[in-house]
Motif scaffolding. Structure first.
Motif, PDB file in Angstrom:
ATOM      1  N   ASP A 217     -10.772 -14.353  -6.821  1.00  0.00           N
ATOM      2  CA  ASP A 217     -11.046 -12.926  -7.076  1.00  0.00           C
ATOM      3  C   ASP A 217     -11.369 -12.194  -5.772  1.00  0.00           C
ATOM      4  O   ASP A 217     -10.914 -11.060  -5.554  1.00  0.00           O
ATOM      5  N   TYR A 218     -12.148 -12.840  -4.915  1.00  0.00           N
ATOM      6  CA  TYR A 218     -12.467 -12.229  -3.611  1.00  0.00           C
ATOM      7  C   TYR A 218     -11.192 -12.061  -2.770  1.00  0.00           C
ATOM      8  O   TYR A 218     -10.981 -11.021  -2.147  1.00  0.00           O
ATOM      9  N   VAL A 219     -10.378 -13.102  -2.755  1.00  0.00           N
ATOM     10  CA  VAL A 219      -9.122 -13.044  -1.993  1.00  0.00           C
ATOM     11  C   VAL A 219      -8.218 -11.950  -2.546  1.00  0.00           C
ATOM     12  O   VAL A 219      -7.598 -11.183  -1.787  1.00  0.00           O
ATOM     13  N   ALA A 220      -8.158 -11.852  -3.876  1.00  0.00           N
ATOM     14  CA  ALA A 220      -7.332 -10.824  -4.508  1.00  0.00           C
ATOM     15  C   ALA A 220      -7.794  -9.419  -4.122  1.00  0.00           C
ATOM     16  O   ALA A 220      -6.980  -8.542  -3.812  1.00  0.00           O
ATOM     17  N   LYS A 221      -9.101  -9.204  -4.115  1.00  0.00           N
ATOM     18  CA  LYS A 221      -9.643  -7.900  -3.723  1.00  0.00           C
ATOM     19  C   LYS A 221      -9.281  -7.572  -2.270  1.00  0.00           C
ATOM     20  O   LYS A 221      -8.971  -6.420  -1.945  1.00  0.00           O
ATOM     21  N   ALA A 222      -9.323  -8.595  -1.415  1.00  0.00           N
ATOM     22  CA  ALA A 222      -8.987  -8.388  -0.004  1.00  0.00           C
ATOM     23  C   ALA A 222      -7.517  -8.011   0.159  1.00  0.00           C
ATOM     24  O   ALA A 222      -7.173  -7.134   0.967  1.00  0.00           O
ATOM     25  N   ILE A 223      -6.647  -8.657  -0.608  1.00  0.00           N
ATOM     26  CA  ILE A 223      -5.216  -8.338  -0.542  1.00  0.00           C
ATOM     27  C   ILE A 223      -4.957  -6.931  -1.072  1.00  0.00           C
ATOM     28  O   ILE A 223      -4.205  -6.150  -0.476  1.00  0.00           O
ATOM     29  N   GLU A 224      -5.598  -6.596  -2.196  1.00  0.00           N
ATOM     30  CA  GLU A 224      -5.427  -5.255  -2.768  1.00  0.00           C
ATOM     31  C   GLU A 224      -5.911  -4.184  -1.797  1.00  0.00           C
ATOM     32  O   GLU A 224      -5.296  -3.119  -1.664  1.00  0.00           O
ATOM     33  N   ALA A 225      -7.017  -4.474  -1.109  1.00  0.00           N
ATOM     34  CA  ALA A 225      -7.530  -3.521  -0.109  1.00  0.00           C
ATOM     35  C   ALA A 225      -6.510  -3.319   1.002  1.00  0.00           C
ATOM     36  O   ALA A 225      -6.282  -2.194   1.465  1.00  0.00           O
ATOM     37  N   GLY A 226      -5.877  -4.405   1.423  1.00  0.00           N
ATOM     38  CA  GLY A 226      -4.862  -4.321   2.464  1.00  0.00           C
ATOM     39  C   GLY A 226      -3.632  -3.555   2.012  1.00  0.00           C
ATOM     40  O   GLY A 226      -3.066  -2.755   2.759  1.00  0.00           O
ATOM     41  N   LYS A 227      -3.235  -3.788   0.778  1.00  0.00           N
ATOM     42  CA  LYS A 227      -2.088  -3.059   0.227  1.00  0.00           C
ATOM     43  C   LYS A 227      -2.384  -1.564   0.162  1.00  0.00           C
ATOM     44  O   LYS A 227      -1.506  -0.732   0.392  1.00  0.00           O
ATOM     45  N   GLY A 228      -3.647  -1.243  -0.159  1.00  0.00           N
ATOM     46  CA  GLY A 228      -4.050   0.165  -0.208  1.00  0.00           C
ATOM     47  C   GLY A 228      -3.932   0.829   1.148  1.00  0.00           C
ATOM     48  O   GLY A 228      -3.453   1.964   1.266  1.00  0.00           O
ATOM     49  N   VAL A 229      -4.336   0.127   2.190  1.00  0.00           N
ATOM     50  CA  VAL A 229      -4.218   0.642   3.563  1.00  0.00           C
ATOM     51  C   VAL A 229      -2.748   0.830   3.925  1.00  0.00           C
ATOM     52  O   VAL A 229      -2.346   1.853   4.476  1.00  0.00           O
ATOM     53  N   SER A 230      -1.928  -0.177   3.573  1.00  0.00           N
ATOM     54  CA  SER A 230      -0.495  -0.124   3.870  1.00  0.00           C
ATOM     55  C   SER A 230       0.171   1.055   3.173  1.00  0.00           C
ATOM     56  O   SER A 230       0.991   1.762   3.751  1.00  0.00           O
ATOM     57  N   LYS A 231      -0.221   1.294   1.912  1.00  0.00           N
ATOM     58  CA  LYS A 231       0.359   2.400   1.144  1.00  0.00           C
ATOM     59  C   LYS A 231       0.011   3.747   1.777  1.00  0.00           C
ATOM     60  O   LYS A 231       0.849   4.636   1.891  1.00  0.00           O
ATOM     61  N   LYS A 232      -1.261   3.890   2.205  1.00  0.00           N
ATOM     62  CA  LYS A 232      -1.684   5.145   2.842  1.00  0.00           C
ATOM     63  C   LYS A 232      -0.928   5.380   4.144  1.00  0.00           C
ATOM     64  O   LYS A 232      -0.536   6.500   4.456  1.00  0.00           O
ATOM     65  N   ASP A 233      -0.724   4.291   4.897  1.00  0.00           N
ATOM     66  CA  ASP A 233      -0.006   4.417   6.164  1.00  0.00           C
ATOM     67  C   ASP A 233       1.437   4.885   5.919  1.00  0.00           C
ATOM     68  O   ASP A 233       1.963   5.733   6.639  1.00  0.00           O
ATOM     69  N   LYS A 234       2.075   4.320   4.882  1.00  0.00           N
ATOM     70  CA  LYS A 234       3.454   4.701   4.563  1.00  0.00           C
ATOM     71  C   LYS A 234       3.542   6.142   4.125  1.00  0.00           C
ATOM     72  O   LYS A 234       4.486   6.864   4.447  1.00  0.00           O
ATOM     73  N   GLU A 235       2.532   6.547   3.313  1.00  0.00           N
ATOM     74  CA  GLU A 235       2.520   7.947   2.851  1.00  0.00           C
ATOM     75  C   GLU A 235       2.308   8.905   4.017  1.00  0.00           C
ATOM     76  O   GLU A 235       2.863   9.996   4.049  1.00  0.00           O
ATOM     77  N   GLY A 236       1.522   8.460   4.998  1.00  0.00           N
ATOM     78  CA  GLY A 236       1.274   9.289   6.174  1.00  0.00           C
ATOM     79  C   GLY A 236       2.505   9.459   7.036  1.00  0.00           C
ATOM     80  O   GLY A 236       2.696  10.481   7.693  1.00  0.00           O
ATOM     81  N   GLU A 237       3.371   8.420   6.998  1.00  0.00           N
ATOM     82  CA  GLU A 237       4.601   8.467   7.793  1.00  0.00           C
ATOM     83  C   GLU A 237       5.672   9.306   7.131  1.00  0.00           C
ATOM     84  O   GLU A 237       6.599   9.775   7.787  1.00  0.00           O
TER      85      GLU A 237
END
Length: 238
Positions: A217-237
């Protein structure tokens, strides 16, 4: 956002219960708190430290768009590991680790291509037009066998950003191949393993389902957090 680790949750899930003292590995000594009867007790402050090092790395890896390969072939944990990996759309190996899964790219790629070609022909009805029912059944059996071996890595392109393991002893070949390729290894390490080849050590019980699920569950939360950052970066581009 950083994933917060709750030591009370780790305690309640039994993450601190190590193996019998007769089975310990001396190099796990820094992670052991004490002995209780004939078993070692893992120092949960070390588990928290391990998670607080591993989770930001996992988040950064996911944010960079790199997959985390989940590995767990132990009978009692493979189902929950597969479910977690699938829910995150991450690659996984939960059946037997085949030699060369990471290092023999040509052979594995060829097998996956074969699997995808068979599935495509089966789905399109191409086999029905050319073969009888018995022959089609044999194609389906071949698809099922290939999926058993490769379904979790069917969409893995190139080497993963990291490998996450539950059973260090049982899946040592995965560690060997990851180290050969320079892929970072994150692992749940019980008191009977050698932690020296693990880049991110998470000391903890690798048998208790509740404890393993909590770590997942902790690992999953960390991956989801990373995906969230990646999504924001893509939207910014965009």
């Amino acid at each position: 956002m950083a994933v917060e680790v709750d030591i009370k949750q780790l305690l309640e899930a039994g993450v601190h219960f190590g193996h019998k003292t007769s089975r310990w590995h001396p190099k796990m000594a820094p992670y052991i708190h004490s002995k209780r009867q004939d078993s070692h007790i893992i120092d949960l402050t070390k588990t928290v430290e391990g998670l607080e090092k591993a989770l930001p790395f996992i988040t950064a890896t996911a944010a960079a768009g790199k997959p985390i390969l989940f590995v767990a072939t132990k009978k009692q944990t493979k189902d929950i590991v597969r479910a977690t990996a699938e829910s995150l759309n991450q690659p996984y190996v939960t059946e037997r680790w085949l030699g060369g899964m990471l290092t023999n790219v040509n052979t594995v790629t060829a097998q996956i291509k074969k699997l995808k070609d068979l599935e495509r022909n089966m789905a399109s009805g191409a086999f029905e037009k050319k073969y009888n029912k018995l022959e089609i059944q044999r194609f389906q059996e071949e698809i099922d066998e290939l999926n058993k071996k490769y379904s979790g890595v069917k969409d893995l392109s190139g080497k993963p950003g990291a490998v996450f393991l539950i059973d260090v002893l049982g899946d040592v070949n995965a560690i060997n191949e990851a180290k050969t390729l320079g892929v970072p290894v994150i692992a749940l390490a019980d008191t009977n393993v050698d932690p020296t080849r693990i880049d991110y050590v998470i000391p903890g019980n690798d048998d208790a389902i509740k404890g393993v699920q909590l770590i997942l569950d902790y690992v999953a939360k960390a991956i989801e957090a990373g995906k969230g950052v990646s999504k924001k970066d893509k939207e910014g581009e965009a």
